[in-house]
Design a protein around this motif. Structure first.
Motif, PDB file in Angstrom:
ATOM      1  N   GLY A 215      37.968  49.078  31.968  1.00 20.02           N
ATOM      2  CA  GLY A 215      39.296  48.977  31.386  1.00 20.02           C
ATOM      3  C   GLY A 215      39.620  47.546  31.015  1.00 20.02           C
ATOM      4  O   GLY A 215      38.754  46.725  30.710  1.00 20.02           O
ATOM      5  N   GLN A 216      40.865  47.186  31.077  1.00 16.81           N
ATOM      6  CA  GLN A 216      41.323  45.857  30.697  1.00 16.81           C
ATOM      7  C   GLN A 216      41.137  44.885  31.846  1.00 16.81           C
ATOM      8  O   GLN A 216      41.647  45.110  32.949  1.00 16.81           O
ATOM      9  N   ARG A 217      40.417  43.821  31.616  1.00 15.08           N
ATOM     10  CA  ARG A 217      40.210  42.809  32.659  1.00 15.08           C
ATOM     11  C   ARG A 217      41.069  41.590  32.376  1.00 15.08           C
ATOM     12  O   ARG A 217      41.369  41.261  31.243  1.00 15.08           O
ATOM     13  N   GLY A 218      41.457  40.896  33.437  1.00 18.46           N
ATOM     14  CA  GLY A 218      42.211  39.667  33.268  1.00 18.46           C
ATOM     15  C   GLY A 218      41.283  38.503  32.998  1.00 18.46           C
ATOM     16  O   GLY A 218      40.099  38.666  32.713  1.00 18.46           O
ATOM     17  N   ARG A 219      41.823  37.326  33.088  1.00 22.33           N
ATOM     18  CA  ARG A 219      41.013  36.141  32.864  1.00 22.33           C
ATOM     19  C   ARG A 219      40.080  35.893  34.051  1.00 22.33           C
ATOM     20  O   ARG A 219      40.262  36.424  35.124  1.00 22.33           O
ATOM     21  N   GLY A 220      39.103  35.035  33.808  1.00 27.92           N
ATOM     22  CA  GLY A 220      38.169  34.699  34.876  1.00 27.92           C
ATOM     23  C   GLY A 220      36.793  35.294  34.635  1.00 27.92           C
ATOM     24  O   GLY A 220      36.597  36.128  33.747  1.00 27.92           O
ATOM     25  N   ARG A 221      35.850  34.836  35.425  1.00 26.63           N
ATOM     26  CA  ARG A 221      34.478  35.307  35.293  1.00 26.63           C
ATOM     27  C   ARG A 221      34.325  36.717  35.860  1.00 26.63           C
ATOM     28  O   ARG A 221      34.988  37.068  36.826  1.00 26.63           O
ATOM     29  N   PRO A 222      33.421  37.516  35.256  1.00 27.04           N
ATOM     30  CA  PRO A 222      33.162  38.845  35.825  1.00 27.04           C
ATOM     31  C   PRO A 222      32.490  38.716  37.185  1.00 27.04           C
ATOM     32  O   PRO A 222      31.777  37.750  37.458  1.00 27.04           O
ATOM     33  N   ALA A 223      32.738  39.683  38.054  1.00 23.24           N
ATOM     34  CA  ALA A 223      32.187  39.634  39.410  1.00 23.24           C
ATOM     35  C   ALA A 223      30.669  39.702  39.377  1.00 23.24           C
ATOM     36  O   ALA A 223      30.085  40.442  38.587  1.00 23.24           O
ATOM     37  N   LYS A 224      30.033  38.905  40.247  1.00 21.08           N
ATOM     38  CA  LYS A 224      28.572  38.936  40.362  1.00 21.08           C
ATOM     39  C   LYS A 224      28.186  39.877  41.496  1.00 21.08           C
ATOM     40  O   LYS A 224      28.737  39.812  42.594  1.00 21.08           O
ATOM     41  N   LEU A 225      27.258  40.761  41.201  1.00 16.57           N
ATOM     42  CA  LEU A 225      26.766  41.708  42.191  1.00 16.57           C
ATOM     43  C   LEU A 225      25.340  41.347  42.582  1.00 16.57           C
ATOM     44  O   LEU A 225      24.627  40.685  41.827  1.00 16.57           O
ATOM     45  N   PHE A 226      24.929  41.822  43.751  1.00 17.03           N
ATOM     46  CA  PHE A 226      23.569  41.581  44.220  1.00 17.03           C
ATOM     47  C   PHE A 226      22.915  42.926  44.533  1.00 17.03           C
ATOM     48  O   PHE A 226      23.503  43.771  45.216  1.00 17.03           O
ATOM     49  N   ALA A 227      21.701  43.111  44.004  1.00 16.07           N
ATOM     50  CA  ALA A 227      20.975  44.370  44.172  1.00 16.07           C
ATOM     51  C   ALA A 227      19.591  44.088  44.737  1.00 16.07           C
ATOM     52  O   ALA A 227      19.029  43.001  44.542  1.00 16.07           O
TER      53      ALA A 227
END
Length: 258
Positions: A73-85
């Motif tokens: 959906g609509q995201r605010g400002r800032g970097r996208p979350a980093k995930l670890f797999a």
């Protein structure tokens, strides 16, 4: 001299504790990944600095890999979350050391008795799970059965979880497969497991992805259990007795003379 030995023992104890915590981080990523560093810290009670230290080591060892969260959906400002797999190398570190022996045994069965014998062996392997859970499922509400199956699979080392599916029904996910390397050569193992799931849950299931085929998670879609409609229930009880169409036609013909 004694002080030096005590200092060495303290350092060794610290190293062991670090490795133990790092193994817990890796296990959590295996079972619940992809996952953020913040979620790891919350689950394990670690500070952000401690989580970052363990993640950096696991990244350097090739045990995990970073991913970027897909925006919803609509995201605010800032970097996208980093995930670890977990990576293939990381998953292999958790797998049992019996792959070679199991693979050789199944090749021997296939060479001597054919592929159907391998399928029969695969069904015998999951028969214990069926025998253990089938009686229990009769007492479990339908909406809780996938969760109960996931818990049983986790106890057997498959790190399984259950969740709702957007298209209806539920999803059964296995984040770890102890026999993934063997199942890549002998798909009968996955097929027998899928048949067992359907039998245990009493509803159709469909395997969408498998670790054995290179996917990150074994994913099985579980169809919702169908509840008989009122018409079906009346027919089953023998309370609905529709009049034959032929008799109605005959009465009409007598009245009209046609």
């Amino acid at each position: 001299m004694q002080d030096a030995r005590e200092a060495a023992a303290v350092r060794q104890s610290g190293v062991s504790a670090e490795r133990s915590t790092r193994a817990r981080v890796a296990r959590l990523i295996l079972e619940h990944g992809p996952i953020t560093a913040a979620a790891l810290g919350e689950r394990l009670g670690l500070t952000p600095a401690a989580v970052r230290r363990h993640l950096d080591t696991l990244l350097a060892e090739g045990m995990i890999e970073p991913r970027t969260a897909r925006p919803r959906g609509q995201r605010g400002r800032g970097r996208p979350a980093k995930l670890f797999a977990i990576t293939d190398a990381g998953r292999s570190a958790f797998e049992h050391a019996y792959d070679g022996l199991a693979g050789n045994a199944l090749r021997f069965i296939a060479d001597r008795m054919g592929s159907e014998a391998v399928a029969e062996f695969a069904r015998s392997q999951v028969s214990g799970l069926v025998g253990r859970l089938l009686p229990k499922m009769r007492e479990v509400p339908a909406d809780q059965r996938v969760r109960v199956l996931a818990e049983a699979l986790s106890d057997d080392g498959y790190a399984a979880s259950a969740s709702g599916a957007g298209s209806g029904g539920e999803q059964l996910c296995q984040h770890h497969c102890p026999v993934a390397h063997v199942a890549a050569e002998f798909p009968q193992l996955c097929e027998a497991e899928t048949e067992a799931f359907a039998h245990i849950l009493g509803t159709p299931v469909q395997r969408l992805a498998t670790i054995a085929h290179g996917d990150g998670i074994c994913t099985t879609h579980v169809s919702p259990r169908r509840t008989p409609g009122p018409d079906a229930l009346r027919r089953a009880a023998g309370s609905e007795r529709p009049a034959p169409r032929q008799e109605t036609t005959d009465e009409t013909s007598k009245e009209t003379g046609r």
